[in-house]
Design a protein around this motif. Structure first.
Motif, short mmCIF file in Angstrom:
data_model
loop_
_atom_site.label_atom_id
_atom_site.label_comp_id
_atom_site.label_asym_id
_atom_site.label_seq_id
_atom_site.Cartn_x
_atom_site.Cartn_y
_atom_site.Cartn_z
N UNK A 504 0.84 -1.21 0.00
CA UNK A 504 0.00 0.00 0.00
C UNK A 504 0.86 1.25 0.00
N UNK A 505 1.93 1.24 0.80
CA UNK A 505 2.83 2.39 0.85
C UNK A 505 3.46 2.63 -0.52
N UNK A 506 3.83 1.56 -1.21
CA UNK A 506 4.42 1.69 -2.54
C UNK A 506 3.40 2.25 -3.53
N UNK A 507 2.14 1.82 -3.40
CA UNK A 507 1.09 2.35 -4.28
C UNK A 507 0.91 3.85 -4.09
N UNK A 508 0.82 4.29 -2.84
CA UNK A 508 0.61 5.71 -2.55
C UNK A 508 1.78 6.56 -3.02
N UNK A 509 2.99 5.98 -2.96
CA UNK A 509 4.18 6.72 -3.39
C UNK A 509 4.46 6.53 -4.88
N UNK A 510 3.62 5.72 -5.58
CA UNK A 510 3.83 5.43 -7.00
C UNK A 510 5.25 4.92 -7.24
N UNK A 511 5.69 4.03 -6.36
CA UNK A 511 7.06 3.51 -6.40
C UNK A 511 7.04 2.13 -7.08
N UNK A 512 7.30 2.12 -8.37
CA UNK A 512 7.24 0.86 -9.12
C UNK A 512 8.30 -0.12 -8.66
N UNK A 513 9.50 0.35 -8.36
CA UNK A 513 10.57 -0.54 -7.94
C UNK A 513 10.18 -1.29 -6.66
N UNK A 514 9.51 -0.60 -5.74
CA UNK A 514 9.09 -1.25 -4.50
C UNK A 514 7.99 -2.26 -4.77
N UNK A 515 7.04 -1.91 -5.66
CA UNK A 515 5.96 -2.84 -6.00
C UNK A 515 6.53 -4.08 -6.67
N UNK A 516 7.47 -3.87 -7.58
CA UNK A 516 8.10 -5.01 -8.24
C UNK A 516 8.90 -5.85 -7.25
N UNK A 517 9.57 -5.16 -6.30
CA UNK A 517 10.43 -5.88 -5.36
C UNK A 517 9.66 -6.87 -4.51
N UNK A 533 4.72 7.04 -12.68
CA UNK A 533 4.85 8.48 -12.46
C UNK A 533 3.61 9.24 -12.94
N UNK A 534 2.82 8.62 -13.80
CA UNK A 534 1.61 9.28 -14.30
C UNK A 534 0.38 8.94 -13.47
N UNK A 535 0.52 8.01 -12.51
CA UNK A 535 -0.63 7.57 -11.69
C UNK A 535 -0.70 8.40 -10.42
N UNK A 536 -1.90 8.82 -10.05
CA UNK A 536 -2.12 9.56 -8.81
C UNK A 536 -3.19 8.84 -7.99
N UNK A 537 -2.77 8.23 -6.88
CA UNK A 537 -3.67 7.51 -5.99
C UNK A 537 -3.86 8.34 -4.73
N UNK A 538 -5.08 8.76 -4.46
CA UNK A 538 -5.36 9.63 -3.31
C UNK A 538 -5.31 8.85 -2.00
N UNK A 539 -5.92 7.67 -1.98
CA UNK A 539 -5.96 6.89 -0.74
C UNK A 539 -6.22 5.43 -1.07
N UNK A 540 -5.89 4.57 -0.10
CA UNK A 540 -6.15 3.13 -0.21
C UNK A 540 -6.80 2.69 1.10
N UNK A 541 -8.00 2.12 1.01
CA UNK A 541 -8.70 1.65 2.21
C UNK A 541 -8.57 0.13 2.29
#
Length: 605
Positions: A504-517, A533-541
């Motif tokens: 979830x933290x990686x999603x909010x930060x749009x951190x692809x390397x962390x998501x892939x890791x 870098x083009x994705x903007x996620x406001x929140x994750x519940x």
């Protein structure tokens, strides 16, 4: 920006000490020195107050990250922004004992964080600064509009002749319009790019005109109106500090005294007397509070005594360059000492931390907090560890490098006072040392004696350098390297909670390397970070989750403000994060769109 507030208050406090010292010593020194030395000291203080930054001096190590690699899993397909459909791969059904655990809760993860005291101070400071600057700028604009509206060009031949004479003598090549204005009480110059010289309505003899013109044109040649603008900006930046107000008043006074010194330089005693009489004659009963961004021939009765004393003083006075150098060094040293004073306090807090035994970490979610393990690295030399942490505290990079190159000491163990070398870099705000230790294998996910990991502490600092460094290295620490042609390093967690929070933290930060890791077995996309870098996620519940043995899933609700160049759509959509547990720990199989897993998935290996 929050770190700026800390530096601002520290520099303001440090310079306040110099301001007080300067005001206390001025009466004793001004008998032997001219006003120019204080003129330059105020300028140095103003520049220091205007730039309250403490940029870290980085030596810039060239540290190569380990190659990011992965193993392709032919039986797993990650569902991600690059592939929005649900995986339809076959699963092998096995008979095994299944331990089922269901979690029902709702947790909202957003990019916003609780407002801290520093943030409150930041908002108050910004508001006060804007109000202060707006007030003075609006007052200046109003005054300029009024005086120009009620001004008329000078038509008196004697005045025009004297103006030409003085400008030629002082080598003033720029044409500065001169007007008679009923709204001003003393001769003044107003304007930065296009200055205008204004005279109050009245009669002036030739001598008075000469000295008035010479005084105002001397202000113009010295760029004193820009100096006053600098002082105003500094006062606005430090509007909370009363000593800065006092500094601006004294600096304005010394600007006039310096200007008088330049006007009477080379004049006889009789000429100085005539200049003083001109100042006395310009005193008006109608005098108003002078504006901050103008130069005045006479700023009031309070300054007349000091100005006349300086004008008739024929004694040769020193220029004060030695004093300027001394106070300049004091300004830099005192503000620098106060800037790093908080480091000493934090260091003392660390020194008295109680020693705690390491807590066992297992791959089982049911591990208890009171389980302890013996150090797996063998005998620990407490003296050597103490030397290492002290070397980090004293920024002895050479010694730390030698310890790392020898390889005889584990960087992930505590010294005799319960300190980790990497945690000490946070206290010392030493980015270079942190990079050096991380590259050498220091674990940012070690839990310190205060119950937080070093990584979490780094993310909570005000230093953007630390945050970027730990983001870069954090996803690679405590992970297993598995290589193929694509490159990538994977991160495994000991619990499902850690895995879902990491994702979830990686999603909010749009951190692809962390998501892939953390998505072991997923396909690596070379343009992954560009797409994220083009994705903007406001929140994750986080809605609910379920764990059965070596499998788990979590139901998420994503609030997406911009899907960018991905398969995500704008709006609020449910997603299901599938997790698996391998030999190294928990990892993400993918972020699915078709719902919770069925029995086939639960029963598969």
């Amino acid at each position: 920006m929050l770190g700026f507030i800390t530096s601002l208050f520290e520099v303001s406090l440090g310079c306040s000490i110099v301001i007080v010292g300067l005001m206390l010593l001025s009466p004793m020194i001004q008998k032997h020195y001219g006003a120019k030395w204080k003129y330059w000291i105020w300028l140095l203080l103003a520049l220091r107050l205007l730039l309250p930054f403490d940029t870290p001096i980085l030596e810039g190590y060239d540290i190569e990250l380990p190659k990011i690699t992965m193993i392709r899993n032919s039986q797993a397909q990650q569902v991600s922004p690059f592939n929005a459909g649900q995986s339809g791969m076959p699963f092998q059904i096995v008979d095994s004992h299944i331990q089922k655990t269901t979690v029902n809760h709702q947790t909202l993860y957003t990019k916003s964080e609780p407002i801290t005291i520093k943030e409150v101070l930041l908002y108050i400071w910004v508001g006060g600064m804007l109000l202060y600057m707006l007030y003075h700028l609006m007052a200046y604009r109003y005054m300029r509009h009024q005086v120009l509206r009620w001004s008329r060009p000078i038509t008196n031949g004697c005045m025009l002749e004297e103006i030409d004479k003085v400008t030629t003598h002082m080598h003033i090549t720029k044409h500065i319009p001169c007007y008679i204005c009923e709204k001003v009480w003393t001769p003044m110059m107003i304007g930065f790019i296009k200055p205008v010289l204004l005279f109050p309505k009245g009669d002036y003899n030739k001598t008075q005109l000469h000295y008035i013109m010479k005084h105002e044109y001397m202000h113009y040649k010295r760029h004193d109106v820009w100096y006053k603008l600098l002082l105003l900006m500094v006062n606005g930046l430090h509007w909370f500090n009363p000593l800065v107000y006092i500094m601006r008043q004294h600096a304005t006074k010394d600007i006039e005294l310096c200007c008088d010194d330049d006007v009477v330089k080379g004049c006889t005693f009789e000429q100085r007397i005539q200049y003083g009489k001109t100042i006395l004659a310009s005193i008006s009963e109608q005098q108003k509070y002078p504006m901050a961004l103008c130069t005045y021939f006479n700023q009031g009765k309070k300054m007349v005594k000091d100005r006349l004393g300086g004008i008739i003083n024929m004694k040769k006075r020193r220029n004060g360059m030695v004093l300027f150098g001394a106070f300049g060094i004091c300004t830099l040293v005192i503000s620098g000492l106060l800037t790093f004073d908080h480091v000493t306090a934090k260091q003392m807090d660390i020194d008295i931390m109680p020693e705690k035994k390491p807590v066992a970490t297992t791959t089982d979610d049911t591990a208890t907090d009171d389980t302890t393990i013996e150090d797996s690295h063998g005998e620990v030399d407490p003296v050597a560890m103490d030397r290492l942490t002290n070397a980090v505290l004293s920024n002895d990079i050479r010694y730390v490098k030698d310890v790392i190159e020898e390889g005889n000491l584990d960087l992930n163990i505590q010294d005799s006072k319960g300190r980790y070398p990497l945690a000490v870099t946070l206290i010392m705000t030493n980015c270079d040392m942190a990079k050096l230790l991380l590259h050498a294998g220091a674990d940012p996910f070690v839990t310190t004696s205060d119950g937080e990991t070093i990584y979490d502490q780094a993310m909570a600092t005000d230093s953007k350098y630390f945050i970027e460094i730990f983001k870069q290295y954090g996803i690679h620490a405590k992970s297993e390297e598995v290589k193929d042609n694509e490159g990538g390093q994977h991160y495994f967690t000991t619990t499902t909670k850690e895995a879902v929070e990491f994702y979830i933290k990686a999603l909010l930060e749009s951190n692809y390397e962390a998501i892939y890791a953390i998505s072991y077995g997923s396909e690596y996309h070379t343009d992954g970070q560009d797409i994220y870098d083009t994705i903007q996620i406001k929140s994750v519940k986080l809605l609910h989750g379920e764990t059965r043995g070596n499998k788990a899933y979590y139901s998420l609700e994503l609030d997406i403000s911009d899907g960018g160049n991905s398969a995500f759509e704008t709006g609020i959509f449910p997603r299901w994060l599938y997790l698996n547990k391998g030999e190294q720990g928990w990892y993400a199989e993918g972020l699915m769109t078709s719902g919770a897993p069925d029995d086939t998935w639960w029963e598969s290996e």
